[in-house]
Design a protein around this motif. Sequence first.
Motif, short mmCIF file in Angstrom:
data_model
loop_
_atom_site.label_atom_id
_atom_site.label_comp_id
_atom_site.label_asym_id
_atom_site.label_seq_id
_atom_site.Cartn_x
_atom_site.Cartn_y
_atom_site.Cartn_z
N ASP A 143 36.20 10.37 35.01
CA ASP A 143 36.80 10.84 33.69
C ASP A 143 38.17 11.40 33.81
O ASP A 143 39.21 11.05 32.94
N GLU A 144 38.69 12.17 34.78
CA GLU A 144 40.04 12.65 35.10
C GLU A 144 40.91 11.50 35.21
O GLU A 144 41.97 11.27 34.29
N TRP A 145 40.54 10.30 35.94
CA TRP A 145 41.43 9.22 35.89
C TRP A 145 41.71 8.51 34.54
O TRP A 145 42.69 8.03 34.41
N LYS A 146 40.36 8.22 33.80
CA LYS A 146 40.70 7.64 32.36
C LYS A 146 41.63 8.33 31.70
O LYS A 146 41.99 7.77 30.73
N LYS A 147 41.54 9.77 31.79
CA LYS A 147 42.41 10.58 30.67
C LYS A 147 43.89 10.61 31.48
O LYS A 147 44.59 11.31 31.01
N GLY A 148 43.90 9.87 32.47
CA GLY A 148 45.46 9.86 33.08
C GLY A 148 45.78 11.00 34.10
O GLY A 148 47.15 11.13 34.62
N GLU A 149 44.85 11.86 34.35
CA GLU A 149 45.01 12.95 35.19
C GLU A 149 44.68 12.35 36.72
O GLU A 149 43.73 12.74 37.31
N ARG A 150 45.48 11.71 37.11
CA ARG A 150 45.37 10.87 38.61
C ARG A 150 45.37 11.90 39.66
O ARG A 150 44.54 11.58 40.58
N GLU A 151 46.28 12.79 39.57
CA GLU A 151 46.43 13.97 40.58
C GLU A 151 45.14 14.61 40.97
O GLU A 151 44.54 14.73 42.14
N GLU A 152 44.54 14.99 39.81
CA GLU A 152 43.42 15.81 39.93
C GLU A 152 42.01 14.86 40.52
O GLU A 152 41.27 15.04 41.12
N ALA A 153 42.16 13.58 39.82
CA ALA A 153 40.98 12.44 40.13
C ALA A 153 40.98 12.24 41.64
O ALA A 153 40.10 12.22 42.30
N ILE A 154 42.28 12.00 42.24
CA ILE A 154 42.23 11.35 43.66
C ILE A 154 41.93 12.83 44.49
O ILE A 154 41.28 12.61 45.57
N SER A 155 42.56 14.07 44.13
CA SER A 155 42.05 15.06 44.95
C SER A 155 40.77 15.50 44.99
O SER A 155 40.13 15.72 46.15
N LEU A 156 39.84 15.16 43.70
CA LEU A 156 38.29 15.25 43.86
C LEU A 156 37.79 14.23 44.97
O LEU A 156 37.10 14.92 45.70
N LEU A 157 38.28 13.28 44.70
CA LEU A 157 37.68 12.09 45.65
C LEU A 157 38.00 12.39 47.05
O LEU A 157 37.34 12.14 48.12
N ARG A 158 39.28 12.88 47.41
CA ARG A 158 39.61 13.19 48.99
C ARG A 158 38.85 13.91 49.29
O ARG A 158 38.39 14.18 50.48
N ASP A 159 38.41 15.26 48.55
CA ASP A 159 37.47 16.18 49.15
C ASP A 159 35.98 15.60 49.38
O ASP A 159 35.39 16.03 50.18
N ALA A 160 35.61 14.75 48.48
CA ALA A 160 34.26 14.03 48.32
C ALA A 160 34.14 13.29 49.76
O ALA A 160 33.09 12.96 50.02
N LEU A 161 35.38 12.69 50.29
CA LEU A 161 35.20 11.99 51.36
C LEU A 161 34.66 12.85 52.69
O LEU A 161 34.13 12.15 53.58
N LEU A 162 34.55 14.15 52.74
CA LEU A 162 34.29 14.87 53.91
C LEU A 162 32.70 14.76 54.03
O LEU A 162 32.29 14.94 54.85
N TRP A 163 31.81 14.27 52.63
CA TRP A 163 30.54 14.33 52.71
C TRP A 163 30.08 12.75 52.97
O TRP A 163 30.55 12.03 52.23
N PRO A 164 29.27 12.53 54.25
CA PRO A 164 29.03 11.26 54.68
C PRO A 164 28.19 10.54 53.59
O PRO A 164 28.14 9.37 53.33
N GLN A 165 27.30 11.58 52.80
CA GLN A 165 26.34 10.74 51.72
C GLN A 165 27.34 10.05 50.50
O GLN A 165 26.75 9.27 49.98
N THR A 166 28.69 10.21 50.30
CA THR A 166 29.42 9.81 49.39
C THR A 166 30.56 9.04 50.04
O THR A 166 31.22 8.65 49.10
N GLN A 167 30.58 8.95 51.10
CA GLN A 167 31.83 8.29 51.72
C GLN A 167 32.01 6.84 51.41
O GLN A 167 33.37 6.59 50.91
N ASP A 168 31.15 6.11 51.34
CA ASP A 168 31.18 4.62 50.99
C ASP A 168 31.56 4.28 49.60
O ASP A 168 32.41 3.70 49.27
N MET A 169 30.83 5.26 48.87
CA MET A 169 30.91 5.30 47.27
C MET A 169 32.49 5.48 46.86
O MET A 169 33.12 4.99 45.93
N VAL A 170 33.04 6.69 47.63
CA VAL A 170 33.96 7.24 47.26
C VAL A 170 35.38 6.19 47.56
O VAL A 170 36.16 6.11 47.11
N LYS A 171 35.06 5.56 49.06
CA LYS A 171 36.29 4.86 49.30
C LYS A 171 36.31 3.46 48.58
O LYS A 171 37.20 2.90 48.26
#
Length: 647
Positions: A17-45
């Motif tokens: 949602d943040e990406w669609k609104k043009g808030e790219r810094e917030e969007a990528i920051s959220l996904l960078r943190d989500a990369l720590l969780w193995p359950q979501t790594q593949d989806m986030v990548k």
Amino acid sequence: MLEEAVFLENIVQFAKDEWKKGEREEAISLLRDALLWPQTQDMVKELLKKWGVEYLDSFMGGHSEDIVKLVVNSTGTLLYSLSIKGIIKVWDATTLNELKTLHLPNVGGFALSPDGQYLAVIIDYINIDIYETVDFKHVGRLVVGHVDDEESYDTFPVIYHVSSISFHPDNRLIAFGIGSDFVKIIGFPDGNVLKSIPVNSTTIINVAFSPDGNYLAYNDGTSLKVIKASDDWPLVSELQSKSYSFLDFIWNKLSNRLYTLSHKTLYRYNFRKKNIDKSYALLMDSPRSLAIHPDNRRLAVIDSHGIRLFRTWKFAEVGFYTGRNFTFHPVEKQAYLSEEEGVISAVDLNDNKTLAMSIKHHTISCVQISLPGNSAAVGLGDRVVFWDFSLKKRLRTYSLNQYGNVTCLSLSPSGDSICMATRYGYKVVDMQTLEEKKSAEVITVDMEGNTNGVAAFSGCGGKMVFGSYNRIVFYSLPAYKVEVKLECRDGWVTGIGFFGGSGKIYSIINNQYTLIWDLETGKVVKNLYGIVINISENGKFYWMLSRPQQSIELRSTNDHSELKTVPFPLKPALLVSNHDGSFLACAIDNSIKLWDVNAACECETVFGHSGNVNSIAFSHDSRYLISSSHYEAMITDLDVYRTMIGQ
């Protein structure tokens, strides 16, 4: 587990949602943190790749902080380490080369199954997550602790957390302590609770099955208890502490005695006879844990200042090692110890020789991308890691420890060679075979100051120049014959390059001004107050960032006359040009602003770094941008990044 999965899915959706609104810094920051969780790594990548962003997976190597636990698998082939930041790493037990990293949030400890196939990891105090050791695949979660919101102190809830884990020798059971309340035994892998033993103490420090699997011991600080592994799990022995609390205990390999440790004394306890048959007053400031060799003859006592080795029968001291943590190899007469800043050493117990040592953690210093744009080189301390980001694997690691830390990576015009420069020397590697072509030490004395080594190839690829401190050396290739040596008395060389085929080079001094050198005479022919950014392919023009006016100037390489001036309001910490000089990448804090030189305007901002950007490089076709901060490197596909805005 279901609640956590929903939580992680919500984070990913919020990022979209943040990406669609043009808030790219917030969007990528959220996904960078989500990369720590193995359950979501593949989806986030996959989502990041869709947006044109890819992080180079954990290639940094080494722990950046102290290690709190070392465990070797039963065959002696793999070593597992846990740092105070909760990062688990796997090492080759012979070479201490890093193999894998498991980066999870809020890790409180782990246990390795006796068959070496599973890791049980304490997460968020109250959960035990199970991972397969082959690929760190998450296979299940046991929610074993709990939070009591009603019982609280100063409005903070009391957390009944998991304090210790132990696998049964045949893998069928797991025992763990929960705060000061219970020792629980559950079936593995089904997770069914078989026994819950109430404990009334301060906290449960350690639990461990005996090597034969017939008993379970646990230490609650004030006492050491042994229970029999049977249907009703009866108490068979108890050792009460008379003064100081027990800090740790360990079974001997015959399962007939335990060694336990207090603040001042080491005990050998015969639990069948229920008596202490040996004690030893320790002259150590703060002993905290124990380790025993598989031959049952040597015992290690670890404290904050080092490791002392004792004979298990007479408690005679037989050795001392400086380190923070320690474990024995299960087969060979060797051991592993961790030192400051997370370095691990393998030592021979017979002659105390160091057999291997892990790499010291370093932050990323520089990056470069290959000419086809499918691989990258990353400078990391005294090493350079070559990484294929299309195949997502490490190709090779080069060490330059004899020359110091890598400070510059320069690619030849044809892309067939890369020069890895340090403040003392360089190494040139073939980009196709990754075989060394040439290495040389240029600076032979230790000079003060935090200067870097820099290098550049000529446009035709037949020459190379290296600079460091106040020295410049000019080489002819492929023999790397020294043609000219120059000495710059005005300051330190912080950048260097060729003026096309004009027989001239430039050197940037102290990141403030540029000297133009004539190679035939070895003299400075021009002093420019600014830094050269890019030389045109034909060598007739160059772009320069002028310091006084803070503008970008197009100048002639012939007479250095000013042909064009473009206002440049940005004040980047780092400025890098693409191949043809049409775009500039400007590092400002943790973002990269792309500047269109011809239009004299900012055209894009690249986000994704958690810290200040310290290195940038464009691919030859300007499609890819590789960049780094101290702790991560990322590849941005600029074509995709631009087109996916708002989608």
